[in-house]
Structures are given as structure tokens and as C-alpha cells.
Design a protein around this motif. Structure first.
Motif, short mmCIF file in Angstrom:
data_model
loop_
_atom_site.label_atom_id
_atom_site.label_comp_id
_atom_site.label_asym_id
_atom_site.label_seq_id
_atom_site.Cartn_x
_atom_site.Cartn_y
_atom_site.Cartn_z
N GLY A 24 0.81 -1.21 0.00
CA GLY A 24 0.00 0.00 0.00
C GLY A 24 0.84 1.26 0.00
N VAL A 25 1.94 1.21 0.72
CA VAL A 25 2.84 2.37 0.78
C VAL A 25 3.44 2.67 -0.59
CG1 VAL A 25 5.09 3.12 1.66
CG2 VAL A 25 3.39 2.18 3.23
N PHE A 26 3.93 1.65 -1.27
CA PHE A 26 4.53 1.87 -2.58
C PHE A 26 3.47 2.20 -3.64
CE2 PHE A 26 8.11 -0.79 -0.80
CZ PHE A 26 9.03 0.25 -0.77
N ALA A 27 2.29 1.61 -3.52
CA ALA A 27 1.22 1.88 -4.48
C ALA A 27 0.74 3.32 -4.40
CB ALA A 27 0.05 0.92 -4.25
N ASN A 28 0.96 3.96 -3.26
CA ASN A 28 0.52 5.34 -3.08
C ASN A 28 1.63 6.36 -3.21
OD1 ASN A 28 -2.53 5.64 -2.20
ND2 ASN A 28 -1.78 3.68 -1.40
N GLY A 29 2.72 5.97 -3.83
CA GLY A 29 3.71 6.96 -4.23
C GLY A 29 5.04 6.95 -3.52
N ALA A 30 5.17 6.20 -2.44
CA ALA A 30 6.46 6.17 -1.76
C ALA A 30 7.50 5.50 -2.65
CB ALA A 30 6.36 5.42 -0.44
N ASP A 31 8.69 6.06 -2.66
CA ASP A 31 9.82 5.45 -3.35
C ASP A 31 10.66 4.62 -2.39
OD1 ASP A 31 9.64 6.94 -6.04
OD2 ASP A 31 9.65 8.58 -4.58
N ILE A 32 10.58 4.97 -1.11
CA ILE A 32 11.43 4.36 -0.08
C ILE A 32 10.59 4.15 1.17
CG2 ILE A 32 13.49 4.72 1.36
CD1 ILE A 32 14.40 6.70 -0.93
N ALA A 33 10.76 3.01 1.81
CA ALA A 33 10.06 2.71 3.06
C ALA A 33 11.08 2.63 4.20
CB ALA A 33 9.29 1.40 2.94
N ALA A 34 10.89 3.46 5.21
CA ALA A 34 11.81 3.50 6.35
C ALA A 34 11.23 2.71 7.51
CB ALA A 34 12.07 4.94 6.77
N VAL A 35 12.10 1.99 8.21
CA VAL A 35 11.64 1.13 9.30
C VAL A 35 12.56 1.25 10.51
CG1 VAL A 35 12.92 -0.84 8.37
CG2 VAL A 35 11.06 -1.25 9.96
N VAL A 36 11.94 1.22 11.68
CA VAL A 36 12.69 1.24 12.93
C VAL A 36 12.26 0.04 13.78
CG1 VAL A 36 13.37 2.59 14.95
CG2 VAL A 36 12.72 3.77 12.84
N THR A 37 11.08 0.14 14.39
CA THR A 37 10.69 -0.84 15.41
C THR A 37 10.39 -2.23 14.85
OG1 THR A 37 8.38 -0.11 15.29
CG2 THR A 37 9.78 0.94 16.93
N ASP A 38 9.91 -2.32 13.62
CA ASP A 38 9.56 -3.63 13.08
C ASP A 38 10.78 -4.54 12.97
OD1 ASP A 38 7.46 -5.36 11.98
OD2 ASP A 38 8.64 -5.27 10.13
N ILE A 39 11.95 -3.93 12.97
CA ILE A 39 13.18 -4.72 12.97
C ILE A 39 13.84 -4.70 14.34
CG2 ILE A 39 15.55 -4.79 12.08
CD1 ILE A 39 14.41 -4.11 9.34
N ALA A 40 13.99 -3.52 14.92
CA ALA A 40 14.71 -3.41 16.19
C ALA A 40 14.02 -4.16 17.33
CB ALA A 40 14.89 -1.94 16.57
N GLN A 41 12.69 -4.26 17.27
CA GLN A 41 11.96 -4.94 18.33
C GLN A 41 11.55 -6.36 17.95
OE1 GLN A 41 8.73 -2.45 19.70
NE2 GLN A 41 10.09 -0.74 20.17
N ASN A 42 12.04 -6.83 16.82
CA ASN A 42 11.74 -8.19 16.39
C ASN A 42 12.62 -9.18 17.15
OD1 ASN A 42 12.02 -10.65 14.37
ND2 ASN A 42 10.22 -9.48 13.73
N GLN A 43 12.11 -10.36 17.38
CA GLN A 43 12.88 -11.37 18.09
C GLN A 43 14.10 -11.84 17.30
OE1 GLN A 43 10.17 -14.53 19.17
NE2 GLN A 43 9.41 -13.43 20.95
#
Length: 207
Positions: free
Chosen positions: A165-184
Motif C-alpha cells: 500500500g505504501v509503494f502503491a501510493n507513491g512512496a519510493d522508499i520505506a523506512a523502518v525502525v521498530t519492526d526490525i529493532a523490536q523483532n525477536q
């Protein structure tokens, strides 16, 4: 230079040493309220590992340290712009990414001819207390219509299942913090993000 569609944001060189070897090609070092000597050590370590792995390193906020340590890209929040010496930054040939949340901030950012614009939070986020509600995908699409070919970074509450959905609505880049840092298993999740952004990477082509 094209930026990778997967934009990892971490708060230490330890994370960079751990995750960049997984295949990360775009990472931001975002550290807050840190002593200058400790900051410099993290920046140096981060730069070394990024050079070794062909990863673009972006330093958040600390533009003078970025210049001193030979970095080439910084990210500035709107609150950082008031204290930043834009002329010195440009003279040092640093590329600049700028955060935005509303129309006024977008105008401020575009006036500085940045190398990317970030919009967030797209979804609710627990990372920090925000002064803005979730922006949503419609605003992401609006921002892209406003900035044209300039890279648009989506940030805030992003997960792998929200990428389409993010890329379909125009984003070229997706930034992530917690979905990785807080992953097991941060390494496995990093590789999952790389895999799930592969289609965008193929469309964008090589640098």
C-alpha cells in the motif's frame, strides 16, 4: 545516485555492524542526546562498515560531525533546520533528506532543494510521542504529486504487510525502525524486508 527502497533506521553503530552485512544498502544512524566523543566513535564505526558493504550511510541531525568524519548524507528534522548551517552543509557537498508533516513544512523543505523528502508517521507509531496523527496513504499520494521525481520516504508504523500500500501510493522508499529493532530475530526480519522490497528495487534499476 538512486536510493534503495528499504531504509533501515537504527540508534547505534552496533546495530549497523549487526544488520548491514545482511544486505542493507541504505541506513540512517539516529542517535539522540549523546556525548560528542561517543557520537564520533559511532559515526566512524558506522561509516567503516557501510563503506565495506557498499551501503549508503545517512547521519541524523549531527551535520557538523558528518562533515568532520567524511560522511556524505544527513537527515534533518524540521526542528534541526533552525540550527543547521545549510551553507556549510552545501559547501561540504552533503546530500540532505528532510522530514515533513504538513504543508508548511513541505514548503520549507522544498525551498532547500533536498535529496529526498520524508513524510510520517504514515501509521500510528509507538517509537516516540508524535505531535501529528497518522498521515495515511492518501496524504502520501498527495505528497508524491507535489514533489514529483524527488524521492519520497514513508516512515512511521511500517511493517512488511503494509509495504504494498505504501509503494502503491507513491512512496519510493520505506523506512523502518521498530519492526526490525523490536523483532525477536532482527537479522531474519531485515532479510525479509530486503526480499519484500526486491520488486521495487528491480523497477528502480541499478545505481
Amino acid at each position: 545516485m538512486k536510493l534503495d527502497p528499504f531504509y533501515l533506521i537504527v540508534d547505534s553503530a552496533d546495530w549497523i555492524e549487526r544488520l548491514v552485512p545482511c544486505g542493507v544498502k541504505l541506513v540512517q544512524l539516529r542517535m539522540k542526546n549523546i556525548d560528542p566523543p561517543k557520537l564520533r566513535d559511532h559515526v566512524r564505526r558506522a561509516r567503516q562498515i557501510c563503506v565495506r558493504h557498499g551501503c549508503q550511510l545517512i547521519i541524523n541531525d549531527y551535520w557538523q560531525t558528518a562533515i568532520d568524519e567524511g560522511c556524505d548524507f544527513i537527515h534533518l528534522g524540521q526542528e534541526d533546520l533552525a540550527d543547521a548551517d545549510i551553507n556549510a552543509i552545501r559547501k561540504a557537498n552533503l546530500k540532505i533528506g528532510i522530514s515533513t508533516h504538513d504543508e508548511a513544512e513541505l514548503e520549507t523543505a522544498l525551498a532547500l532543494a533536498p535529496d529526498y523528502v520524508a513524510l510520517g508517521p504514515i501509521y500510528p507509531t509507538t517509537l516516540k510521542k508524535m505531535n501529528w496523527p497518522a498521515q495515511g496513504l492518501e496524504k502520501l499520494a498527495l505528497w508524491k504529486s507535489r514533489i514529483g521525481a524527488l524521492p519520497l520516504v514513508a516512515i512511521g508504523g511500517l511493517r512488511v504487510d503494509r509495504l504494498s500500500g505504501v509503494f502503491a501510493n507513491g512512496a519510493d522508499i520505506a523506512a523502518v525502525v521498530t519492526d526490525i529493532a523490536q523483532n525477536q530475530d532482527p537479522e531474519a526480519q531485515t532479510k525479509r524486508w530486503i526480499e519484500q522490497t526486491s520488486a521495487i528495487r528491480q523497477i528502480n534499476g541499478p545505481d
